[in-house]
Every structure is written in C-alpha cells, then in structure tokens.
Design a protein around this motif. Structure first.
Motif, PDB file in Angstrom:
ATOM      1  N   LEU A   1       0.857  -1.175   0.000  1.00  0.00           N
ATOM      2  CA  LEU A   1       0.000   0.000   0.000  1.00  0.00           C
ATOM      3  C   LEU A   1       0.893   1.224   0.000  1.00  0.00           C
ATOM      4  CD1 LEU A   1      -2.680   1.564   0.475  1.00  0.00           C
ATOM      5  CD2 LEU A   1      -2.354   1.117   2.884  1.00  0.00           C
ATOM      6  N   CYS A   2       0.648   2.117  -0.922  1.00  0.00           N
ATOM      7  CA  CYS A   2       1.382   3.375  -0.992  1.00  0.00           C
ATOM      8  C   CYS A   2       0.389   4.516  -0.913  1.00  0.00           C
ATOM      9  CB  CYS A   2       2.132   3.497  -2.312  1.00  0.00           C
ATOM     10  SG  CYS A   2       3.321   2.214  -2.629  1.00  0.00           S
ATOM     11  N   TYR A   3       0.778   5.555  -0.262  1.00  0.00           N
ATOM     12  CA  TYR A   3      -0.023   6.771  -0.262  1.00  0.00           C
ATOM     13  C   TYR A   3       0.878   7.870  -0.783  1.00  0.00           C
ATOM     14  CZ  TYR A   3      -2.414  10.957   1.245  1.00  0.00           C
ATOM     15  OH  TYR A   3      -3.030  12.179   1.261  1.00  0.00           O
ATOM     16  N   PHE A   4       0.413   8.615  -1.751  1.00  0.00           N
ATOM     17  CA  PHE A   4       1.202   9.739  -2.230  1.00  0.00           C
ATOM     18  C   PHE A   4       0.284  10.853  -2.665  1.00  0.00           C
ATOM     19  CE2 PHE A   4       0.719   6.666  -5.618  1.00  0.00           C
ATOM     20  CZ  PHE A   4       0.291   7.411  -6.695  1.00  0.00           C
ATOM     21  N   LYS A   5       0.817  12.058  -2.614  1.00  0.00           N
ATOM     22  CA  LYS A   5       0.024  13.236  -2.961  1.00  0.00           C
ATOM     23  C   LYS A   5       0.049  13.427  -4.469  1.00  0.00           C
ATOM     24  CE  LYS A   5      -0.651  18.004  -1.607  1.00  0.00           C
ATOM     25  NZ  LYS A   5      -1.909  17.988  -0.927  1.00  0.00           N
ATOM     26  N   THR A   6      -1.134  13.652  -5.026  1.00  0.00           N
ATOM     27  CA  THR A   6      -1.243  13.935  -6.455  1.00  0.00           C
ATOM     28  C   THR A   6      -1.445  15.426  -6.634  1.00  0.00           C
ATOM     29  OG1 THR A   6      -3.638  13.636  -6.459  1.00  0.00           O
ATOM     30  CG2 THR A   6      -2.282  11.671  -6.843  1.00  0.00           C
ATOM     31  N   THR A   7      -1.760  15.846  -7.832  1.00  0.00           N
ATOM     32  CA  THR A   7      -1.983  17.270  -8.089  1.00  0.00           C
ATOM     33  C   THR A   7      -3.326  17.734  -7.538  1.00  0.00           C
ATOM     34  OG1 THR A   7      -2.898  16.721 -10.244  1.00  0.00           O
ATOM     35  CG2 THR A   7      -0.554  17.300 -10.163  1.00  0.00           C
ATOM     36  N   THR A   8      -4.168  16.787  -7.072  1.00  0.00           N
ATOM     37  CA  THR A   8      -5.439  17.162  -6.471  1.00  0.00           C
ATOM     38  C   THR A   8      -5.304  17.105  -4.959  1.00  0.00           C
ATOM     39  OG1 THR A   8      -6.366  14.944  -6.274  1.00  0.00           O
ATOM     40  CG2 THR A   8      -6.624  16.039  -8.404  1.00  0.00           C
ATOM     41  N   PRO A  11      -7.274  12.111  -1.598  1.00  0.00           N
ATOM     42  CA  PRO A  11      -6.356  11.027  -1.244  1.00  0.00           C
ATOM     43  C   PRO A  11      -6.289  10.000  -2.375  1.00  0.00           C
ATOM     44  CG  PRO A  11      -8.397  10.829  -0.007  1.00  0.00           C
ATOM     45  CD  PRO A  11      -8.470  12.117  -0.758  1.00  0.00           C
ATOM     46  N   PHE A  12      -5.129   9.385  -2.542  1.00  0.00           N
ATOM     47  CA  PHE A  12      -4.894   8.449  -3.624  1.00  0.00           C
ATOM     48  C   PHE A  12      -4.058   7.305  -3.060  1.00  0.00           C
ATOM     49  CE2 PHE A  12      -4.700   7.862  -8.184  1.00  0.00           C
ATOM     50  CZ  PHE A  12      -3.576   7.080  -8.379  1.00  0.00           C
ATOM     51  N   PHE A  13      -4.558   6.094  -3.141  1.00  0.00           N
ATOM     52  CA  PHE A  13      -3.864   4.929  -2.620  1.00  0.00           C
ATOM     53  C   PHE A  13      -3.596   3.953  -3.751  1.00  0.00           C
ATOM     54  CE2 PHE A  13      -6.406   6.648   0.765  1.00  0.00           C
ATOM     55  CZ  PHE A  13      -5.565   6.634   1.857  1.00  0.00           C
ATOM     56  N   VAL A  14      -2.439   3.326  -3.735  1.00  0.00           N
ATOM     57  CA  VAL A  14      -2.089   2.339  -4.752  1.00  0.00           C
ATOM     58  C   VAL A  14      -1.780   1.022  -4.057  1.00  0.00           C
ATOM     59  CG1 VAL A  14      -0.451   1.724  -6.571  1.00  0.00           C
ATOM     60  CG2 VAL A  14      -1.146   4.104  -6.282  1.00  0.00           C
ATOM     61  N   PHE A  15      -2.404  -0.053  -4.540  1.00  0.00           N
ATOM     62  CA  PHE A  15      -2.142  -1.394  -4.022  1.00  0.00           C
ATOM     63  C   PHE A  15      -1.397  -2.167  -5.100  1.00  0.00           C
ATOM     64  CE2 PHE A  15      -4.731  -1.722  -0.203  1.00  0.00           C
ATOM     65  CZ  PHE A  15      -5.491  -0.574  -0.305  1.00  0.00           C
ATOM     66  N   THR A  16      -0.213  -2.634  -4.770  1.00  0.00           N
ATOM     67  CA  THR A  16       0.541  -3.486  -5.678  1.00  0.00           C
ATOM     68  C   THR A  16       1.048  -4.667  -4.884  1.00  0.00           C
ATOM     69  OG1 THR A  16       2.645  -2.375  -5.276  1.00  0.00           O
ATOM     70  CG2 THR A  16       1.295  -1.516  -7.079  1.00  0.00           C
ATOM     71  N   GLY A  17       1.461  -5.696  -5.561  1.00  0.00           N
ATOM     72  CA  GLY A  17       2.013  -6.854  -4.871  1.00  0.00           C
ATOM     73  C   GLY A  17       2.141  -8.043  -5.790  1.00  0.00           C
ATOM     74  N   GLU A  18       2.728  -9.083  -5.262  1.00  0.00           N
ATOM     75  CA  GLU A  18       2.895 -10.327  -6.012  1.00  0.00           C
ATOM     76  C   GLU A  18       1.538 -10.927  -6.347  1.00  0.00           C
ATOM     77  OE1 GLU A  18       5.784 -11.660  -7.083  1.00  0.00           O
ATOM     78  OE2 GLU A  18       6.752  -9.863  -6.300  1.00  0.00           O
ATOM     79  N   TYR A  19       1.545 -11.845  -7.305  1.00  0.00           N
ATOM     80  CA  TYR A  19       0.331 -12.583  -7.624  1.00  0.00           C
ATOM     81  C   TYR A  19      -0.154 -13.311  -6.380  1.00  0.00           C
ATOM     82  CZ  TYR A  19       2.064 -12.000 -12.392  1.00  0.00           C
ATOM     83  OH  TYR A  19       2.532 -11.481 -13.564  1.00  0.00           O
ATOM     84  N   ASN A  20      -1.455 -13.373  -6.218  1.00  0.00           N
ATOM     85  CA  ASN A  20      -2.071 -14.123  -5.121  1.00  0.00           C
ATOM     86  C   ASN A  20      -1.674 -13.589  -3.738  1.00  0.00           C
ATOM     87  OD1 ASN A  20      -3.898 -16.167  -4.446  1.00  0.00           O
ATOM     88  ND2 ASN A  20      -2.242 -17.531  -3.884  1.00  0.00           N
ATOM     89  N   ALA A  21      -1.433 -12.281  -3.659  1.00  0.00           N
ATOM     90  CA  ALA A  21      -1.032 -11.674  -2.386  1.00  0.00           C
ATOM     91  C   ALA A  21      -2.232 -11.191  -1.572  1.00  0.00           C
ATOM     92  CB  ALA A  21      -0.074 -10.515  -2.630  1.00  0.00           C
ATOM     93  N   GLY A  22      -3.432 -11.178  -2.173  1.00  0.00           N
ATOM     94  CA  GLY A  22      -4.618 -10.773  -1.437  1.00  0.00           C
ATOM     95  C   GLY A  22      -5.097  -9.360  -1.705  1.00  0.00           C
TER      96      GLY A  22
END
Length: 136
Positions: A1-8, A11-22
C-alpha cells in the motif's frame, strides 16, 4: 500500500504486490462483499480504479480511446453486470475491444462524502495491478 500526494487534494492509494497476495481480497473486504474476482495466480489483468461515490457503476475505458461504456452495479455480487465486470477484469476485453482500465464507483461504508455544493468530494482511488506489468 502506498499513499502519495497527487496534483489534487484528494487522497490516492495504490495497491501493488505479487500474484495471489490478497489485493483483491482486501478490496472486497473494504467494499463489503465478494465483488472482485479472486483466485490463485494472475487474476486482475487490467488497472482497476475504485472511487468512493454514492452511484454504484463501472466505467470501461478502451485502449483505442473510443467512447467508454458504463455498467450499472448494485450491492448484489450475483447481479449480471458484476459477472460482466469480473470477466473484464480477468480478460480485459469488452465487445471485442481491449480495455485500458476500469473505473468502479462504489460507496465505501466507512467514508462519508461531504454535502454536494461545497466544492470538494472525497473519493479514494485504488489501483490494482502487478508491479512488473506497470514497469514494462
């Protein structure tokens, strides 16, 4: 889970991870049901953006920039449009056109939207994909 500030200011959250990580399982918990497809291996094959909104729907955006398609959604995960949406997430094609991304508008129970007219609407964007896919 990443949280970063955009130009707006939203709030903007990004979920990334390995396959089958949930990742999809976690989003299903946030959404309150079994809406997104879950299985072993690579299931989510298109970027899925989820925004907090009172009108439940999905917008299918195409690689060829043709007019987007909107699917009405409801709280019943067995509803016909949910089946269509899950198939698009697993195989990013709709009506023989390749999908660029899917935007799902869903009211998250723990997030409250301010009254309309104050110039600010809170939404959360969740992008789900496998990291190497984005870097290639």
């Amino acid at each position: 889970l990443c949280y970063f500030k955009t130009t707006t200011t939203l709030p903007f959250f990004v979920f990334t991870g390995e396959y089958n990580a949930g990742k999809s399982s976690f989003l299903n918990i946030l959404m309150g049901g079994d809406y997104l497809p879950m299985n072993r291996g690579k299931i989510t094959k298109v970027v899925c953006e989820i925004r907090n909104d009172v009108t439940r729907r999905a917008t299918l955006c195409f690689l060829d920039k043709s007019k987007a398609v909107t699917l009405d959604l409801n709280k019943d995960p067995a509803h016909g449009n949910w089946d269509v949406l899950r198939k698009c997430i697993e195989n990013p094609v709709y009506d023989d056109k390749s999908l660029q991304r899917i935007i799902i508008y869903w009211q998250f129970p723990d997030l409250q939207t301010p009254p309309v007219g104050d110039g600010f609407v809170l939404y959360v964007t969740l992008l789900v994909w496998h990291v190497p896919l984005c870097l290639s």
